[in-house]
Scaffold this active site. Structure first.
Site, PDB file in Angstrom:
ATOM      1  CG  HIS A  17     -38.802   6.319  64.023  1.00 50.43           C
ATOM      2  ND1 HIS A  17     -39.256   5.292  64.534  1.00 50.43           N
ATOM      3  CD2 HIS A  17     -39.316   6.680  63.087  1.00 50.43           C
ATOM      4  CE1 HIS A  17     -40.678   5.014  63.909  1.00 50.43           C
ATOM      5  NE2 HIS A  17     -40.587   6.029  62.989  1.00 50.43           N
ATOM      6  CE  LYS A  41     -49.161   4.807  60.406  1.00 50.06           C
ATOM      7  NZ  LYS A  41     -47.970   4.440  60.720  1.00 50.06           N
ATOM      8  NE  ARG A  91     -39.942   4.121  55.595  1.00 49.94           N
ATOM      9  CZ  ARG A  91     -41.321   3.971  56.109  1.00 49.94           C
ATOM     10  NH1 ARG A  91     -40.949   3.117  57.143  1.00 49.94           N
ATOM     11  NH2 ARG A  91     -42.237   4.387  55.580  1.00 49.94           N
ATOM     12  CB  SER A 128     -43.337   1.645  63.967  1.00 50.09           C
ATOM     13  OG  SER A 128     -42.701   2.614  64.030  1.00 50.09           O
TER      14      SER A 128
HETATM   15  O1  PNS Z   1     -45.483   7.949  61.816  1.00 45.14           O
HETATM   16  P1  PNS Z   1     -46.657   8.158  60.902  1.00 45.14           P
HETATM   17  O2  PNS Z   1     -47.636   7.563  61.151  1.00 45.14           O
HETATM   18  O3  PNS Z   1     -46.267   8.005  59.454  1.00 45.14           O
HETATM   19  O4  PNS Z   1     -46.654   9.855  60.870  1.00 45.14           O
HETATM   20  C1  PNS Z   1     -47.565  10.692  60.455  1.00 45.14           C
HETATM   21  C2  PNS Z   1     -47.666  11.840  60.798  1.00 45.14           C
HETATM   22  C3  PNS Z   1     -48.255  11.895  62.226  1.00 45.14           C
HETATM   23  C4  PNS Z   1     -46.603  12.689  60.606  1.00 45.14           C
HETATM   24  C5  PNS Z   1     -49.090  12.544  59.882  1.00 45.14           C
HETATM   25  O5  PNS Z   1     -50.155  11.905  59.913  1.00 45.14           O
HETATM   26  C6  PNS Z   1     -49.484  13.944  60.513  1.00 45.14           C
HETATM   27  O6  PNS Z   1     -48.746  14.874  60.531  1.00 45.14           O
HETATM   28  N1  PNS Z   1     -50.532  13.901  61.092  1.00 45.14           N
HETATM   29  C7  PNS Z   1     -51.109  15.347  61.701  1.00 45.14           C
HETATM   30  C8  PNS Z   1     -52.559  15.804  61.025  1.00 45.14           C
HETATM   31  C9  PNS Z   1     -52.037  16.686  59.994  1.00 45.14           C
HETATM   32  O7  PNS Z   1     -51.417  17.630  60.212  1.00 45.14           O
HETATM   33  N2  PNS Z   1     -52.599  16.605  58.660  1.00 45.14           N
HETATM   34  C10 PNS Z   1     -52.412  17.264  57.810  1.00 45.14           C
HETATM   35  C11 PNS Z   1     -50.958  17.065  56.900  1.00 45.14           C
HETATM   36  S1  PNS Z   1     -51.177  16.734  55.537  1.00 45.14           S
END
Ligand code: PNS
Length: 159
Positions: A17, A41, A91, A128
């Site tokens: 990150h 999650k 990644r 993570s």
């Molecule tokens: O670190 P992560 O868990 O991979 O992050 C995922 C994250 C938080 C970036 C993603 O789940 C997100 O943007 N969630 C917010 C909800 C949202 O906006 N959903 C619609 C997007 S398609």
């Protein structure tokens, strides 16, 4: 002013990150690292406050980076904070399908584009969730997370 958003769960922040955040900071005037309040999650290991605190500690050398949090839709947070772009790390090809889908959905919802930065190869295996698992069973994560995060993992699993 070009403001980028680096969103994620950051449970906890890893060296991967930090690689993406610091490289984003070179290309944008401002970077907001947006920590999702309730990751989809399983229950998060660290609270929102702890995840933000660790991020503040490990990005304190980057003057144009600030840490915030969001709930609900990322694009609403982006609009409210004047962010012009979302930046994500890729990644491996396994990240691509879901990231592309989210980027297209976010573009459709708000017109905000997502930019992808290729993760530095030495971090391409890092996540993570794997760091949590390794730390839980007593493995050495000192090359994968900053010392302050390694210490907190140690304390969390000793407790
Ligand atoms: O670190 P992560 O868990 O991979 O992050 C995922 C994250 C938080 C970036 C993603 O789940 C997100 O943007 N969630 C917010 C909800 C949202 O906006 N959903 C619609 C997007 S398609």
């Amino acid at each position: 002013m070009a403001t980028a958003l680096c969103p994620g769960s950051f449970d906890p922040v890893t060296n991967g990150h930090i690689d993406i955040i610091s490289r984003t900071a070179r290309h944008f005037d401002d970077v907001i690292v947006a920590v999702i309040r309730n990751p989809q999650k399983a229950q998060s290991l660290f609270t929102l406050e702890e995840r933000q605190e660790m991020l503040r500690e490990v990005t304190s050398h980057l003057p144009n980076v600030r840490i915030d949090f969001f709930m609900g839709l990322l694009v609403e947070f982006a609009k409210d904070h004047g962010a012009n772009a979302i930046v994500k790390g890729l990644r491996a090809v396994s990240d691509f399908d879901y990231e592309l889908q989210m980027a297209q959905m976010n573009q459709q919802l708000s017109g905000i584009d997502t930019f992808f930065i290729s993760t530095s190869p030495q971090y391409s295996f890092l996540s993570s969730s794997l760091v949590r698992e390794v730390a839980k069973y007593g493995g050495d994560v000192s090359s994968m997370v900053p010392p302050t995060v390694a210490k907190r993992l140690d304390e969390r699993f000793k407790a």
